[in-house]
Design a protein around this motif. Structure first.
Motif, short mmCIF file in Angstrom:
data_model
loop_
_atom_site.label_atom_id
_atom_site.label_comp_id
_atom_site.label_asym_id
_atom_site.label_seq_id
_atom_site.Cartn_x
_atom_site.Cartn_y
_atom_site.Cartn_z
N GLN A 253 78.38 26.24 31.62
CA GLN A 253 78.70 27.14 32.56
C GLN A 253 79.49 28.17 31.83
O GLN A 253 79.90 27.91 30.50
CB GLN A 253 79.87 26.63 33.63
N VAL A 254 79.18 29.24 32.31
CA VAL A 254 79.67 30.68 31.51
C VAL A 254 80.54 31.43 32.85
O VAL A 254 80.13 31.16 33.99
CB VAL A 254 78.77 31.67 30.95
N PHE A 255 81.26 32.18 32.59
CA PHE A 255 82.22 33.07 33.46
C PHE A 255 81.54 34.45 33.46
O PHE A 255 81.57 34.93 32.24
CB PHE A 255 83.54 32.83 32.97
N ILE A 256 81.33 34.91 34.66
CA ILE A 256 80.81 36.24 34.76
C ILE A 256 81.80 37.02 35.55
O ILE A 256 82.61 36.51 36.41
CB ILE A 256 79.30 36.20 35.38
N LEU A 257 82.01 38.45 35.38
CA LEU A 257 82.86 39.02 36.28
C LEU A 257 81.99 39.96 37.24
O LEU A 257 80.74 40.26 36.79
CB LEU A 257 83.26 40.37 35.21
N LEU A 258 82.49 40.12 38.38
CA LEU A 258 81.83 40.59 39.76
C LEU A 258 82.63 41.79 40.12
O LEU A 258 84.02 41.75 39.98
CB LEU A 258 81.56 39.50 40.60
N ASP A 259 81.96 42.53 41.10
CA ASP A 259 82.68 43.60 41.51
C ASP A 259 83.25 43.22 43.05
O ASP A 259 83.70 44.24 43.69
CB ASP A 259 81.89 45.22 41.68
N LYS A 260 82.69 42.28 43.51
CA LYS A 260 83.25 41.73 45.08
C LYS A 260 83.48 40.19 44.94
O LYS A 260 82.76 39.51 43.89
CB LYS A 260 82.10 42.07 46.00
N SER B 289 74.85 42.45 47.38
CA SER B 289 75.39 43.75 46.96
C SER B 289 76.29 43.50 46.01
O SER B 289 76.79 44.55 45.41
CB SER B 289 75.92 44.21 48.37
N ILE B 290 76.56 42.14 45.33
CA ILE B 290 77.54 42.17 44.33
C ILE B 290 76.84 42.36 42.87
O ILE B 290 75.85 42.35 42.74
CB ILE B 290 77.94 40.68 44.32
N ASN B 291 77.69 43.14 42.08
CA ASN B 291 77.20 43.62 41.09
C ASN B 291 77.69 42.87 39.85
O ASN B 291 79.04 42.58 40.17
CB ASN B 291 77.57 45.01 40.71
N LEU B 292 76.94 42.46 38.84
CA LEU B 292 77.41 41.45 37.76
C LEU B 292 78.11 42.73 36.71
O LEU B 292 77.64 43.93 36.75
CB LEU B 292 76.49 40.92 36.84
N PRO C 275 90.96 40.58 29.02
CA PRO C 275 91.05 42.01 28.62
C PRO C 275 90.17 42.81 29.31
O PRO C 275 90.56 43.98 29.86
CB PRO C 275 90.63 41.98 27.32
N TRP C 276 89.18 42.45 30.05
CA TRP C 276 88.11 43.14 30.67
C TRP C 276 88.58 43.81 31.87
O TRP C 276 88.16 44.71 32.58
CB TRP C 276 86.93 42.62 30.69
N PHE C 277 89.66 42.94 32.75
CA PHE C 277 90.11 43.35 34.26
C PHE C 277 90.69 44.50 33.76
O PHE C 277 90.89 45.32 34.62
CB PHE C 277 91.15 42.21 34.48
N ARG C 278 91.31 44.95 32.57
CA ARG C 278 92.36 45.97 32.37
C ARG C 278 91.23 47.32 32.09
O ARG C 278 91.43 48.12 32.50
CB ARG C 278 93.25 45.93 31.16
N HIS C 279 90.28 46.81 31.36
CA HIS C 279 89.17 47.91 30.88
C HIS C 279 88.16 48.29 31.96
O HIS C 279 87.79 49.63 32.03
CB HIS C 279 88.51 47.26 29.63
N LEU C 280 88.02 47.37 32.76
CA LEU C 280 87.11 47.52 33.94
C LEU C 280 87.25 47.28 35.41
O LEU C 280 87.25 46.02 35.60
CB LEU C 280 85.49 47.07 33.40
N PRO C 281 88.42 47.99 35.76
CA PRO C 281 89.11 47.38 36.92
C PRO C 281 88.31 47.10 38.17
O PRO C 281 88.61 46.47 39.04
CB PRO C 281 90.11 48.43 37.36
N GLN C 282 86.87 47.74 38.16
CA GLN C 282 86.11 47.58 39.28
C GLN C 282 85.54 46.14 39.24
O GLN C 282 85.12 45.56 40.27
CB GLN C 282 84.84 48.46 39.10
N PHE C 283 85.69 45.19 38.11
CA PHE C 283 85.01 44.00 38.04
C PHE C 283 86.54 43.07 37.88
O PHE C 283 86.87 42.44 37.11
CB PHE C 283 84.41 43.87 36.92
N GLN C 284 87.11 43.11 39.04
CA GLN C 284 88.24 42.31 39.57
C GLN C 284 88.03 40.63 39.69
O GLN C 284 89.07 39.95 39.83
CB GLN C 284 89.18 42.72 40.41
#
Length: 141
Positions: free
Chosen positions: A37-44, A55-58, A81-90
């Motif tokens: 498994q890998v962990f991916i970041l989503l906008d919703k 409608s969810i974006n990776l 660290p990416w939650f801070r750099h790309l807050p749209q992907f929480q």
């Protein structure tokens, strides 16, 4: 990003580290990746019913060559660290790597552990080869 000493959190990270140190062949890592498994970041957030909402974006980054790559992490902690750099992907989700590959278009690559010294980038052609390898290994194929 600030890179502290990399301490593997799971067998997938240990395998990736061994490959990068030259102590193991890359094929071992890729075989393990296909079963991991890998962990991916989503906008919703995924709904309570667990159904994927189209409608969810990776989180898609741009590599040095200007090509799109989906960000994937070997452990949820690596994405912090990416939650801070790309807050749209929480939001984040653990998914099978083979599931992720099945949904990617032919022009998308994958970058594993972006911003970390221990990671790897897969060009779209490499993703296609791994996708085919996973299909060939599937039961009944």
């Amino acid at each position: 990003m600030n890179e502290a000493a990399f301490s593997p959190l799971n067998p997938l990270e240990e395998s990736l580290l061994q490959v990068q140190l030259g102590a193991a062949p890359a094929s071992e890592f890729f075989s393990l990746l296909l079963d991991s498994q890998v962990f991916i970041l989503l906008d919703k957030e995924i709904g309570e019913d667990g159904q994927w909402d189209p409608s969810i974006n990776l989180c898609v980054l741009t590599n040095a060559a200007g090509s799109p790559v989906v960000a994937a992490f070997t452990a949820p902690e690596r994405s912090a660290p990416w939650f801070r750099h790309l807050p749209q992907f929480q939001y984040g989700l653990l998914v099978g790597f083979t599931w992720l590959m099945q949904g990617l278009g032919p022009t998308l690559g994958v970058v594993i552990n972006p911003g970390h010294g221990v990671g790897v980038e897969l060009a779209p052609e490499a993703v296609a080869r791994l996708r085919q390898q996973a299909l060939d290994a599937a039961p009944g194929h």
